[in-house]
Write an enzyme that holds these catalytic residues in place. Structure first.
Site, mmCIF file in Angstrom:
data_model
loop_
_atom_site.group_PDB
_atom_site.id
_atom_site.type_symbol
_atom_site.label_atom_id
_atom_site.label_comp_id
_atom_site.label_asym_id
_atom_site.label_seq_id
_atom_site.Cartn_x
_atom_site.Cartn_y
_atom_site.Cartn_z
ATOM 1 N N CYS A 90 0.820 -1.219 0.000
ATOM 2 C CA CYS A 90 0.000 0.000 0.000
ATOM 3 C C CYS A 90 0.852 1.266 0.000
ATOM 4 O O CYS A 90 0.630 2.171 -0.789
ATOM 5 C CB CYS A 90 -0.934 0.005 1.202
ATOM 6 S SG CYS A 90 -2.146 -1.328 1.172
ATOM 7 N N HIS A 91 1.838 1.341 0.905
ATOM 8 C CA HIS A 91 2.629 2.566 1.025
ATOM 9 C C HIS A 91 4.128 2.302 1.133
ATOM 10 O O HIS A 91 4.885 3.209 1.456
ATOM 11 C CB HIS A 91 2.136 3.396 2.216
ATOM 12 C CG HIS A 91 0.694 3.770 2.091
ATOM 13 N ND1 HIS A 91 -0.296 3.094 2.760
ATOM 14 C CD2 HIS A 91 0.083 4.705 1.333
ATOM 15 C CE1 HIS A 91 -1.471 3.624 2.432
ATOM 16 N NE2 HIS A 91 -1.265 4.593 1.574
ATOM 17 N N GLY A 92 4.547 1.053 0.920
ATOM 18 C CA GLY A 92 5.967 0.748 0.814
ATOM 19 C C GLY A 92 6.737 0.538 2.101
ATOM 20 O O GLY A 92 7.935 0.776 2.144
#
Length: 190
Positions: free
Chosen positions: A154-156
């Site tokens: 999703c956001h690394g």
């Protein structure tokens, strides 16, 4: 005649020989009835707030880990959320223990995150601590991130093999739930 007048006055006031009035009995009976009626109203209201049987059944989860080989991980479900159980290899344990705590955003040793004598079994919730996505890395062939642990697409966020946050926006390590080994091959979570 004075005696009869005194007796008549006491009896008309509702008093008996031992000094208890009829009104006292009626007061006690009324208060008792009100108390029982109050309980009859309050009990259903309070009992409806208790957890249902399916919620109580989901409060613990038993997982058989006998088939998990070193380097493998399995997914289970605990309280309707993913649960990751990973058997670490000797190399993964050495890498996790070699990482300096000062380099970690949320400093915890591998020993802090596992049970004594079972440092090879890591049990974590499979929920990224950033915004609640499910990280990859528990199933065969999934991306494990730069540090060989878990990767949140999703956001690394990148986690190491001990489930500790190394890179990305996640503020804390993957949560380790309360668990215990009920036998050599079974873990009870919750």
């Amino acid at each position: 005649m004075a005696d009869t007048a005194a007796t008549a006055t006491h009896e008309t006031a509702g008093e008996t020989q031992d000094g208890i009035r009829r009104r006292d009995f009626l007061d006690i009976a009324a208060v008792s009835a009100a108390g029982i009626g109050g309980l009859a109203v309050v009990y259903p209201l309070v009992s409806q707030m208790a957890p249902s049987k399916d919620v109580l059944a989901a409060s613990t989860t038993e997982v058989d880990v006998s088939a998990v080989e070193p380097g493998q991980a399995i997914k289970a479900v605990f309280r309707k959320q993913p649960l990751f159980i990973r058997r670490l290899t000797a190399q993964e344990i050495a890498e996790a223990n070699a990482r300096p705590l000062s380099s970690l955003r949320d400093p915890e040793t591998l020993a802090d995150r596992t049970k004594e004598g079972r440092e090879d079994m890591l049990v974590t919730m499979g929920v990224c601590t950033h915004l609640g996505c499910v990280p990859l890395g528990a199933a065969e062939g999934e991306v494990k991130g730069e540090f060989g642990g878990y990767f949140c697409p999703c956001h690394g966020s990148h986690y190491d093999t001990a489930g500790r946050i190394i890179k990305g926006p996640a503020p804390t390590n993957l949560e380790v739930p309360e668990y215990e080994f009920t036998s050599d091959t079974v873990i009870q979570v919750g």
